[in-house]
Design an enzyme around this catalytic site. Structure first.
Site, PDB file in Angstrom:
ATOM      1  N   GLY A  87      10.861 -41.643  -9.971  1.00 25.82           N
ATOM      2  CA  GLY A  87       9.631 -41.881  -9.077  1.00 25.82           C
ATOM      3  C   GLY A  87       9.612 -41.210  -7.883  1.00 25.82           C
ATOM      4  N   THR A  88       9.198 -39.613  -7.785  1.00 27.82           N
ATOM      5  CA  THR A  88       9.851 -39.025  -6.587  1.00 27.82           C
ATOM      6  C   THR A  88       8.602 -39.260  -5.448  1.00 27.82           C
ATOM      7  OG1 THR A  88       8.410 -37.309  -7.688  1.00 27.82           O
ATOM      8  CG2 THR A  88      10.536 -37.059  -8.000  1.00 27.82           C
ATOM      9  N   ASN A  89       7.738 -40.170  -5.787  1.00 32.45           N
ATOM     10  CA  ASN A  89       6.882 -40.369  -4.457  1.00 32.45           C
ATOM     11  C   ASN A  89       7.671 -41.148  -3.566  1.00 32.45           C
ATOM     12  OD1 ASN A  89       4.925 -39.046  -5.696  1.00 32.45           O
ATOM     13  ND2 ASN A  89       3.464 -40.836  -6.123  1.00 32.45           N
ATOM     14  N   ASP A  90       8.241 -42.389  -4.328  1.00 33.37           N
ATOM     15  CA  ASP A  90       8.995 -43.262  -3.511  1.00 33.37           C
ATOM     16  C   ASP A  90      10.388 -42.577  -3.116  1.00 33.37           C
ATOM     17  OD1 ASP A  90       7.846 -45.648  -2.584  1.00 33.37           O
ATOM     18  OD2 ASP A  90       7.524 -46.302  -4.693  1.00 33.37           O
ATOM     19  N   TYR A 141      11.437 -34.203 -19.806  1.00 28.63           N
ATOM     20  CA  TYR A 141       9.930 -34.217 -19.491  1.00 28.63           C
ATOM     21  C   TYR A 141       9.567 -34.253 -18.280  1.00 28.63           C
ATOM     22  CZ  TYR A 141       9.810 -39.158 -18.983  1.00 28.63           C
ATOM     23  OH  TYR A 141       9.910 -40.500 -18.735  1.00 28.63           O
ATOM     24  N   ARG A 150       0.899 -48.028 -15.625  1.00 31.02           N
ATOM     25  CA  ARG A 150       0.879 -48.638 -14.545  1.00 31.02           C
ATOM     26  C   ARG A 150       0.195 -50.265 -14.869  1.00 31.02           C
ATOM     27  NH1 ARG A 150      -1.682 -45.856  -9.744  1.00 31.02           N
ATOM     28  NH2 ARG A 150      -2.973 -45.539 -11.394  1.00 31.02           N
ATOM     29  N   SER A 179      13.328 -42.391 -15.217  1.00 32.62           N
ATOM     30  CA  SER A 179      11.989 -41.633 -14.880  1.00 32.62           C
ATOM     31  C   SER A 179      12.221 -41.646 -13.125  1.00 32.62           C
ATOM     32  CB  SER A 179      10.978 -42.411 -15.201  1.00 32.62           C
ATOM     33  OG  SER A 179       9.942 -41.587 -14.593  1.00 32.62           O
ATOM     34  N   CYS A 203       7.912 -38.984 -12.807  1.00 32.73           N
ATOM     35  CA  CYS A 203       6.552 -39.430 -12.852  1.00 32.73           C
ATOM     36  C   CYS A 203       5.776 -39.484 -11.602  1.00 32.73           C
ATOM     37  CB  CYS A 203       6.474 -40.643 -13.320  1.00 32.73           C
ATOM     38  SG  CYS A 203       7.387 -41.999 -12.388  1.00 32.73           S
ATOM     39  N   GLU A 240      13.856 -44.571  -7.794  1.00 35.35           N
ATOM     40  CA  GLU A 240      13.232 -44.360  -6.744  1.00 35.35           C
ATOM     41  C   GLU A 240      13.802 -44.593  -5.430  1.00 35.35           C
ATOM     42  OE1 GLU A 240       9.468 -46.387  -6.970  1.00 35.35           O
ATOM     43  OE2 GLU A 240      10.344 -47.709  -8.443  1.00 35.35           O
ATOM     44  N   ARG A 246      -3.372   3.248   8.674  1.00 34.01           N
ATOM     45  CA  ARG A 246      -3.313   1.987   7.799  1.00 34.01           C
ATOM     46  C   ARG A 246      -2.482   1.141   7.943  1.00 34.01           C
ATOM     47  NH1 ARG A 246      -4.977   4.625   2.165  1.00 34.01           N
ATOM     48  NH2 ARG A 246      -6.280   2.717   1.922  1.00 34.01           N
ATOM     49  N   ARG A 281      -3.538  -1.081  -6.224  1.00 36.27           N
ATOM     50  CA  ARG A 281      -2.696  -2.545  -6.280  1.00 36.27           C
ATOM     51  C   ARG A 281      -3.206  -3.381  -7.539  1.00 36.27           C
ATOM     52  NH1 ARG A 281      -5.956  -4.658  -0.944  1.00 36.27           N
ATOM     53  NH2 ARG A 281      -8.049  -4.999  -2.017  1.00 36.27           N
ATOM     54  N   LYS A 306       0.932  -1.280  -0.002  1.00 34.73           N
ATOM     55  CA  LYS A 306       0.130   0.004   0.068  1.00 34.73           C
ATOM     56  C   LYS A 306       0.851   1.246   0.096  1.00 34.73           C
ATOM     57  CE  LYS A 306      -3.705  -0.594   2.348  1.00 34.73           C
ATOM     58  NZ  LYS A 306      -4.204  -0.753   3.903  1.00 34.73           N
ATOM     59  N   ARG A 363       5.513 -49.284 -17.123  1.00 33.72           N
ATOM     60  CA  ARG A 363       6.113 -49.773 -15.799  1.00 33.72           C
ATOM     61  C   ARG A 363       5.665 -51.435 -15.646  1.00 33.72           C
ATOM     62  NH1 ARG A 363       5.133 -47.113 -10.230  1.00 33.72           N
ATOM     63  NH2 ARG A 363       3.260 -48.147 -10.225  1.00 33.72           N
ATOM     64  N   GLY A 386      -8.461  -6.855   4.195  1.00 29.14           N
ATOM     65  CA  GLY A 386      -9.046  -7.117   5.360  1.00 29.14           C
ATOM     66  C   GLY A 386      -8.610  -7.765   6.611  1.00 29.14           C
ATOM     67  N   MET A 395      -5.868  -7.117   8.375  1.00 25.72           N
ATOM     68  CA  MET A 395      -5.182  -6.217   9.137  1.00 25.72           C
ATOM     69  C   MET A 395      -6.162  -4.872   9.515  1.00 25.72           C
ATOM     70  SD  MET A 395      -1.306  -6.958   8.985  1.00 25.72           S
ATOM     71  CE  MET A 395      -1.360  -6.139   7.456  1.00 25.72           C
ATOM     72  N   HIS A 434     -16.019  -8.838   1.510  1.00 26.52           N
ATOM     73  CA  HIS A 434     -14.930  -9.835   1.654  1.00 26.52           C
ATOM     74  C   HIS A 434     -14.896 -11.168   1.294  1.00 26.52           C
ATOM     75  CE1 HIS A 434     -13.211 -12.699   4.945  1.00 26.52           C
ATOM     76  NE2 HIS A 434     -12.380 -11.875   4.674  1.00 26.52           N
TER      77      HIS A 434
END
Ligand code: ADP
Ligand code: MG
Ligand code: MG
Length: 918
Positions: A801-804, A886, A593, A799, A866, A780, A99, A366, A26, A652, A108, A110, A484
């Site tokens: 396997g970022t979960n595992d 990719y 899968r 590839s 993946c 993985e 203000r 803004r 602001k 896979r 709204g 603060m 709001h």
């Protein structure tokens, strides 16, 4: 000497728009509007106390830097000089607003105090100067109320029960007075009424808060400044920051500004507006105003705001006079200013203005919050208007906001046939359905039980943000497009209908009644069309929208595809998902899968055969079961390869532990025993033999293929046969065989021998010379990443396997994080959930290392990702920087990943020329 105070006003400013970190959003924009040579807008003079003072305040036990007082006094004197009034002067008092203003706007959240400087003495001076006692007492009673609420109650950390706060009590007192006088509106109150209110309010302060309202203007000013700093750590603000993921350390600035008055009579007004329609993106000036009103009145929904022009009319306001009609000269000036502002900032602006006795003042501007549909449209329109270039257009749309373009709609046929039970303003687009709840707390509680809810309220306040966040949609009976509820929902891209005037809500009774007489109770289903602003009774089916008809989207995505380096694939297991993903722009499948065919619809037969295979004891038994099963596996793979004609499909090999498929029900076991020709005791013994203590780290993935090579063989044969047959029929399959859960290159080489043998056999049998394919692995397990140089000797692609990989790098079981991760996040031990956004510091290091080592062995190693992370914008950007070819994500997130990939390339390009990749 360190500078803590920045002046603005009368064509000059110490700060400017680039100083948001120091002056808050602001303050920086007030400085820009007041002082930039291209603008020099009519901004009431004032000064900004920097965010550094806020930090100091919290670090040094709620005290201020020594220099502050003198700097404030000096700036105040500058303001007094311009205004030709003095703060606290009994004859000609200057009044101030205090203000808040954080770096990023927190609508709204603060607190603001207006009319600071009024007391029993100065009010007389104000009356003498203005000749308007009604106005003076109106300003005074507002000050007492705001001051009591913001400074004396909230900032002091008093936490009255909901609805018992001083402001609420005063509001009730005001309503009582209106009722007694038979008045409709606040503006009907007489001077005497208002004067009485001031006295009553002051009494209430003493009684409720145990202290006197301070008459000393300087005391008021410093009280207000302290309250703004305190409000940074108020409950509402902290909650809001948590949801918006803004750092707590930023702090807020304080803006002290001379007051201008929209409540001086019929020639005065106050309003808010957007340079374009924030709901649709349409390039039309859009806003609301109120005659004879001050500050929050427009947003608070006390009176129905009037449209500034014909374009801004809506259901409730269509018959009210527009600013354009009522004050044509002022409207024209405002219109020109908003055009200049948009041109100056090159983005849609959200502005606040006040008209005091026919003179226009700008109080705020803004970057306007907009929904996803409007974000895409404004970006593309502004490009066409040559306001911005193509890069800026692409960078301007937050990837996550694209989701809103794919928001479900109510099934159009059914919608047409369903009666509308209520109509309001379309504040947040898309459709939503859920069960009615009437309080934020109920919304939170019901949502925790897994219920979909719609939060229905007369209007929302910052206290409601938690419930609003949890609700599918928000429906209010009061308030306009700038209320709001509308602002917050728009920021979140949530379905929202406001100002639904036909709703009679009885919160205490947990029920509502529509104008047409429909009665609803807590828990009843309703369905909202937030794009149109209409409400239906019941649980209507929702359908997906047709993106091909959104011209702006198509233009934007064409730019995106030109600018990105990384490809985007999808995770899909069925031809249907694959076809849909192609519609969304997928350039291949990054994860197919095989086990998908054993779950859900149509899985009975293949699952039975799989179980038969699992329960087999001898090689002969197993081979027989596999032979039967292979028909299904091949059919499944072939159908998807066919849809993905000419695009790569990463298939896979079987990944989960076998015992996951062991039947539990007695009759299924019975059937299996019969089929295998063994008794139940024998079968149970075999099932028990499969039990593992820690199946996720057990006999799964490539380990199955090592102990049962025939399982690998069957799958590989199915893949090659499917591909070979498609080639014969003129199709272009591009399978990529992916081995999961590997930790050493030796696993890969051993399995590769099977692949090579089967490949030759199939080529000969089907009668094709060549089947193009790649052989690769998932990375993985941390060891696989560390030994990537070796893995790449055999693997032609990786590839991640970022979960595992996240699970194993952290040692967090993904299925069990519910017990501790919330504490990790709230105690800030981890900045974000690593299963949602890649942990760049740890997991990211493994990925970077894996890619480097892999490519040092095999320069053209193809690399992708993946996991769930493939559709998370921050993670996608990381993948780009890490040099991946990719990312792969669920079909719906493909456009988001495409946009994030383009932004990553552009952001990267700022530092260096985009890297050329294969
Ligand atoms: P928020 O960040 O919640 O919008 P603001 O600081 O903008 O809070 O102020 C709240 C209301 O008070 C706004 O409607 C604003 O226009 C009004 N207001 C603030 N300062 C002044 C002033 N100097 N004169 C008149 N009205 C003001
Ligand atoms: Mg404001
Ligand atoms: Mg895995």
């Amino acid at each position: 000497m360190k500078r803590y105070v920045y002046f603005f006003g009368k064509g000059k400013a110490d700060g400017n728009e680039s100083m948001k970190n120091l002056l808050g959003g602001k303050g920086a924009n007030l400085a820009e509007m007041a002082g930039h040579p291209a603008l020099r807008l009519p901004v009431p003079p004032g000064f900004t106390i920097t965010t550094e003072v806020c930090t100091y305040y919290y670090e040094k036990k709620r005290t201020y830097p020594r220099e502050l007082k003198a700097q404030v006094e000096k700036a105040l004197a500058q303001v007094e000089k311009i205004m030709n009034k003095r703060f606290g002067d009994p004859a000609n008092p200057l009044l101030l607003s205090v203000r808040s203003g954080a770096r990023r706007s927190m609508p709204g959240m603060m607190d603001t105090v207006l009319n600071v400087g009024l007391n029993d003495v100065t009010v007389e001076g104000l009356i003498a100067r203005t000749g308007n006692p009604r106005f003076a007492y109106d300003a005074y009673r507002r000050l007492v109320m705001m001051y009591a609420d913001v400074v004396m109650e909230k900032a002091e950390g008093r936490d009255p029960a909901r609805g018992k706060g001083i402001r609420k009590l005063m509001d009730e007192r005001l309503a009582e007075m209106k009722r007694a006088g038979g008045f409709q509106s606040d503006t009907d109150l007489t001077t005497e009424d208002l004067k009485k209110l001031v006295a009553i309010f002051k009494d209430m302060v003493k009684q409720e808060l145990g202290r006197e309202f301070p008459e000393d203007p300087m005391k008021q000013l410093w009280g207000g400044i302290g309250a703004v700093f305190m409000s940074w750590n108020g409950k509402r603000a902290v909650e809001y920051r948590r949801i918006e993921k803004s750092p707590d350390a930023w702090g807020t600035a304080v803006n002290v500004q001379s007051m201008v008055f929209g409540n001086m009579g019929e020639d005065s007004a106050t309003g808010v507006a957007f340079t374009r329609n924030p709901g649709t993106g349409e390039n039309s000036f859009y806003g609301e105003y109120l005659v004879n009103a001050q500050g929050e009145d427009v947003v608070a929904g006390i009176r129905t705001p009037q449209p500034i022009n014909a374009y801004s009319k809506n259901e409730q306001s269509k018959s009210l006079p527009t600013l354009e009609k009522v004050m044509p000269a002022i409207y024209k000036q405002l219109f020109d200013i908003q055009k200049r502002l948009e041109k100056h900032y090159r983005d849609m602006q959200d502005i606040e203005f006040t008209i005091e006795r026919g003179t226009l003042y700008m109080l705020q501007c803004r970057t306007g919050k907009r929904n996803g549909v409007a974000a895409v449209r404004t970006a593309v329109d502004m490009l066409k208007e040559k306001l911005i270039d193509a890069k800026t257009a692409v960078l301007r749309v937050p990837p996550e906001q694209l989701v809103e373009l794919f928001l479900p709609m109510i099934d159009p046929k059914l919608e047409a046939a369903t009666p509308v039970i209520a109509k309001g303003l379309p504040a947040g687009p898309g459709a939503a359905k859920g069960r009615v709840v009437f309080t934020s707390a109920e919304a939170v509680a019901w949502a925790a039980k897994g219920e979909k809810v719609i939060l229905v309220r007369e209007e929302t306040s910052p206290e409601d943000v938690d419930g609003m966040h949890k609700a599918q949609a928000i429906l209010t009976s009061k308030g306009g497009m700038t209320s709001h509820a509308a602002l917050v929902a728009r920021g979140w891209g949530k379905c929202c209908i406001v100002g639904c005037a036909g709703l009679d809500i009885a919160e205490d009774n947990k029920s509502l009644r529509t104008k047409s007489g429909v009665a609803l109770r807590e828990g009843d289903w309703i369905t909202l069309n937030g794009t149109k602003g209409v409400v239906y009774q019941g649980n209507l089916p929702l359908v997906e929208p047709d993106l091909n008809r959104n011209a702006s989207y198509k233009i934007l995505m064409a730019l995106v595809d030109r600018m990105r380096v990384m490809k985007v694939r999808t995770n899909a297991d069925t031809p249907k998902d694959a076809a849909q993903a192609i519609q969304f722009g997928a350039e291949g499948i990054g994860l197919f899968r095989t086990e998908h065919m054993f779950y859900g619809e149509g899985s009975d037969k293949p699952l039975f055969l799989l179980r038969k295979m699992i329960m087999s004891k001898t090689l002969a038994e197993r081979k027989a079961a596999l032979a039967e099963l292979s028909v299904f596996v091949k059919g499944d793979i072939k159908a998807t390869l066919e849809v993905m004609h000419g695009l790569p499909v990463t298939i896979r090999l079987l990944d989960p532990p076998l015992h996951e498929f062991v039947p539990h029900s007695a009759d299924r076991l019975e059937a299996l025993a019969q089929e295998l020709g063994v008794d139940m005791a024998e079968l149970e013994k075999r099932a028990e033999g499969l039990h593992e203590n820690n199946p996720m780290l057990g006999h799964r993935g490539v380990r199955l293929g090592i102990t049962y090579p025939e399982i690998t063989e069957m799958q590989v044969r199915a893949i090659f046969e499917a591909a070979g047959e498609l080639i014969k029929s003129g199709k272009k399959p591009l399978p990529e065989i992916m081995v999961p859960v590997t930790c050493t290159v030796n696993e890969l080489t051993e399995q590769k021998a099977i692949v090579d043998r089967v490949y030759k056999e199939v080529c000969a049998r089907v009668g094709v010379k060549k089947i193009p394919y790649l052989y690769g692995t998932m990375i993985e397990i941390p060891r696989a990443a560390l030994t990537a140089g070796r893995m790449a000797e055999t693997a032609e692609f990786f590839s991640f396997g970022t979960n595992d990989l996240t699970q194993m790098t952290f040692g967090f079981s993904r299925d069990d994080i519910g017990g501790f991760l919330p504490d990790y996040l709230s105690n800030k031990i981890l900045p974000v959930d690593p299963f949602q956004t890649i942990d760049q510091e740890g997991v990211g290091e493994l990925i970077a290392l894996g890619i480097k080592r892999g490519r040092s062995t095999r320069a053209h190693l193809k690399v992708g990702i993946c996991g769930e992370h493939g559709g998370d914008p921050e993670s996608v950007k990381f993948c780009h920087r890490a040099g991946m070819d990719y990312v792969s994500c669920s079909p719906f997130r493909v456009p988001i990943a495409r946009l994030a990939a383009a932004q990553a390339a552009l952001e990267d390009g700022k530092k260096s020329a985009p890297k050329k990749r294969r």
